[in-house]
Write an enzyme that holds these catalytic residues in place. Structure first.
Site, PDB file in Angstrom:
ATOM      1  N   GLY A   1      15.000  54.763  20.631  1.00 53.06           N
ATOM      2  CA  GLY A   1      14.013  55.842  20.533  1.00 53.06           C
ATOM      3  C   GLY A   1      12.152  55.467  20.685  1.00 53.06           C
ATOM      4  N   HIS A   2      11.342  55.512  21.584  1.00 52.23           N
ATOM      5  CA  HIS A   2      10.452  55.304  21.209  1.00 52.23           C
ATOM      6  C   HIS A   2       9.686  56.380  21.199  1.00 52.23           C
ATOM      7  CE1 HIS A   2      11.048  50.855  20.831  1.00 52.23           C
ATOM      8  NE2 HIS A   2      12.205  51.260  19.553  1.00 52.23           N
TER       9      HIS A   2
ATOM     10  N   THR B   1      25.140  47.559  15.540  1.00 50.40           N
ATOM     11  CA  THR B   1      24.726  48.031  16.808  1.00 50.40           C
ATOM     12  C   THR B   1      25.320  46.444  17.118  1.00 50.40           C
ATOM     13  OG1 THR B   1      23.510  48.705  18.991  1.00 50.40           O
ATOM     14  CG2 THR B   1      22.193  47.167  17.260  1.00 50.40           C
TER      15      THR B   1
ATOM     16  N   ASP C   1      14.208  53.017  13.049  1.00 52.41           N
ATOM     17  CA  ASP C   1      13.639  54.693  13.428  1.00 52.41           C
ATOM     18  C   ASP C   1      11.760  53.705  11.967  1.00 52.41           C
ATOM     19  OD1 ASP C   1      15.058  55.639  14.267  1.00 52.41           O
ATOM     20  OD2 ASP C   1      16.425  55.412  12.731  1.00 52.41           O
TER      21      ASP C   1
ATOM     22  N   GLN D   1      16.172  49.322  17.304  1.00 51.56           N
ATOM     23  CA  GLN D   1      16.683  49.569  16.166  1.00 51.56           C
ATOM     24  C   GLN D   1      16.153  47.781  14.582  1.00 51.56           C
ATOM     25  OE1 GLN D   1      19.143  48.660  19.383  1.00 51.56           O
ATOM     26  NE2 GLN D   1      18.988  50.228  19.384  1.00 51.56           N
TER      27      GLN D   1
ATOM     28  N   LYS E   1       8.453  52.109  14.909  1.00 54.34           N
ATOM     29  CA  LYS E   1       7.671  50.641  15.609  1.00 54.34           C
ATOM     30  C   LYS E   1       6.850  51.680  17.360  1.00 54.34           C
ATOM     31  CE  LYS E   1      12.429  49.072  16.469  1.00 54.34           C
ATOM     32  NZ  LYS E   1      13.096  49.371  15.224  1.00 54.34           N
TER      33      LYS E   1
HETATM   34  P1  IMP Z   1      24.914  51.610  18.846  1.00 52.59           P
HETATM   35  O1  IMP Z   1      23.767  51.204  18.695  1.00 52.59           O
HETATM   36  O2  IMP Z   1      24.768  53.645  19.439  1.00 52.59           O
HETATM   37  O3  IMP Z   1      25.921  51.846  19.481  1.00 52.59           O
HETATM   38  O4  IMP Z   1      25.089  52.745  17.727  1.00 52.59           O
HETATM   39  C1  IMP Z   1      25.506  52.003  16.535  1.00 52.59           C
HETATM   40  C2  IMP Z   1      24.454  51.781  14.875  1.00 52.59           C
HETATM   41  O5  IMP Z   1      23.005  52.243  15.123  1.00 52.59           O
HETATM   42  C3  IMP Z   1      24.521  53.668  14.155  1.00 52.59           C
HETATM   43  O6  IMP Z   1      24.849  53.153  13.012  1.00 52.59           O
HETATM   44  C4  IMP Z   1      23.317  54.322  15.037  1.00 52.59           C
HETATM   45  O7  IMP Z   1      22.380  54.918  13.848  1.00 52.59           O
HETATM   46  C5  IMP Z   1      22.636  53.014  14.775  1.00 52.59           C
HETATM   47  N1  IMP Z   1      21.679  53.113  15.711  1.00 52.59           N
HETATM   48  C6  IMP Z   1      21.794  52.562  17.456  1.00 52.59           C
HETATM   49  N2  IMP Z   1      20.301  52.329  17.847  1.00 52.59           N
HETATM   50  C7  IMP Z   1      19.143  53.191  17.061  1.00 52.59           C
HETATM   51  C8  IMP Z   1      18.244  53.284  16.881  1.00 52.59           C
HETATM   52  O8  IMP Z   1      17.333  52.802  17.937  1.00 52.59           O
HETATM   53  N3  IMP Z   1      17.740  54.055  15.533  1.00 52.59           N
HETATM   54  C9  IMP Z   1      17.970  53.743  14.082  1.00 52.59           C
HETATM   55  N4  IMP Z   1      19.278  53.255  14.520  1.00 52.59           N
HETATM   56  C10 IMP Z   1      20.342  53.117  15.549  1.00 52.59           C
END
Ligand code: IMP
Length: 430
Positions: A40-41, A239, A13, A224, A16
């Protein structure tokens, strides 16, 4: 001419979207190399807002090749839905403009179910995931029981793969009190979605290497942030993929020599979604103010992001693990109006000063941040397009960040508008 990798240098976040869009306009190939639809972009092009979570940002621009590499975990139903939404917005998507690695792993409904069951079961195991099945899909990949894109082409292989997968998942599901996998229903779902995915399936590694030889400009689009990296992030609150720049090569099948400039995206303060350590976190009015001014709500899950001061220790670390050539500093304007600002410059652990975050969880928990205080500014920095437009205190803040993280600013973004950018170094020309 360099190929460029864009990585988030904090917990994701970092903003990007705008930077990736600016670069993708000038690239020929835009490739995702890790993660999935947990990203999420948001792109704003000619006043039109596009929300992407799986597809590379280049997809909205005609004449570009968008690539989903083998490092990505792909939910085929989500893919088809995202394509349909974009088509409804007038975006042309075809096998000429989108290519998916045949060896990319699929996210199945059972992965999402498992992810959400674990997250709701007990708070000890909670990571605060996006609930999209990302972790369970990567587990199956490493466990050598995943279904990959190419498997969709052959019914017999698909059935064998499903059986192999069920042995593992049914045992897990029993333990969690979830119904066993409905084999026939899953196979029927996969048979139905296969013809919608297979036209995009290609040997991505081969095409990427051909593109490279032909001198095409490649933009590797990270999702991420490096503090969520499976190896170098705040494990286990991370992640399930490698997020750092080296993954751009592994996640698309191109050698590391193909990577030229590594652009780290860095927000002028810090945020994180989900659980896990966050040494510079603010749980006071300043934190609330950062969240409000920065509109810090997750694009995928809508969750409120935790906010804190800029942590130079962590960014210095991520710049090192990703080999960042220069940073794009974003959302400086969110800091407008603070009388004083703080930057975390080190941690104190058991009376000693540390210049990095230790790996051991108990040590992380006992680390207290050491802050340096800087003068704030009352003027607006929003929309600044040159250094001369910035108040002296803002320039000092940026210069201090560069010093502390040992990495130069290549770009300074001062609003979501594309032209509100101060360009110091062009990553493609460096
Ligand atoms: P997962 O990727 O859904 O397994 O989540 C694992 C961790 O990564 C959690 O803390 C999510 O909030 C974080 N996370 C996953 N994708 C994003 C992203 O695009 N932006 C920020 N945090 C993310």
């Amino acid at each position: 001419m360099a190929n460029v990798v864009v990585v988030g240098a904090q917990w994701g976040d970092e903003g990007k979207g705008k930077i990736v869009d600016w670069l993708s306009e000038r690239a020929d190939v835009i490739a995702r190399f890790q993660g999935g639809h947990n990203a999420g972009h948001t792109l704003v092009i000619d006043g039109k807002v596009y929300k992407l979570s799986l597809l590379p940002s280049g997809i909205v621009r005609p004449g570009k090749l968008s690539v989903i590499g083998n490092g990505v975990v792909l939910d085929p139903w989500h893919l088809v839905e995202e394509i349909a939404k974009l088509r409804a917005d007038g975006v042309d998507i075809s096998p000429e403009s989108l290519m998916i690695a045949e060896n990319a792993v699929l996210i199945l409904p059972l992965h999402g179910e498992l992810d959400r069951a674990r997250e709701s079961q007990n708070s000890v195991a909670k990571i605060g995931t996006t609930g999209r099945g990302i972790g369970p899909a990567y587990e199956d990949k490493v466990g050598r029981r995943a279904i990959r894109v190419a498997d969709l082409a052959d019914e017999a292989t698909l059935a064998l793969r499903v059986d192999r997968l069920m042995v593992h998942h049914d045992a897990l599901r029993r333990g969690l009190g979830i119904e066993p996998v409905d084999r026939e229903a899953l196979l029927a779902q996969l048979r139905e979605i296969a013809p919608q995915v297979l036209p995009y399936a290609k040997p991505v590694w081969k095409v990427m290497n051909e593109m490279r030889k032909a001198g095409k400009r490649i933009l590797f689009e990270g999702a991420q942030g490096a503090l969520l990296d499976i190896d170098f992030g705040t494990y286990p609150y991370v992640t399930s993929s490698n997020v750092i720049a080296g993954q751009a090569a592994t996640g698309t099948g191109i050698g590391p020599g193909a990577i030229g400039f590594v652009l780290g995206i860095v927000k002028a303060y810090t945020t994180r979604v989900g659980e896990g350590p966050f040494p510079a976190e603010l749980q006071d009015a300043d934190g609330e103010r950062l969240g409000e001014r920065g509109r810090e709500f997750g694009t995928v899950t809508g969750r409120k992001r935790r906010c804190g001061w800029f942590d130079a220790v962590l960014v210095r670390q991520t710049c090192a693990t990703s080999g960042v050539s220069g940073i794009a500093l974003t959302k400086l304007d969110v800091l407008d109006g603070f009388e004083t600002l703080k930057i975390c410059v080190g941690y104190e652990l058991d009376g000693e000063r540390l210049d990095h975050l230790p790996i051991a969880a108990d040590q992380q928990a006992r680390c207290t941040p050491i802050f340096e205080e800087l003068e704030g500014w009352s003027e607006s920095t929003a929309g600044a397009r040159s250094w001369a437009d910035l108040p002296g205190a803002a320039v000092k803040y940026v210069r201090r960040i560069e010093e502390l993280i040992q990495c130069p600013v290549a770009l300074l973004s001062t609003s979501p508008e594309r032209d509100d950018t101060i360009l110091v170094t062009d990553p493609f020309e460096d």
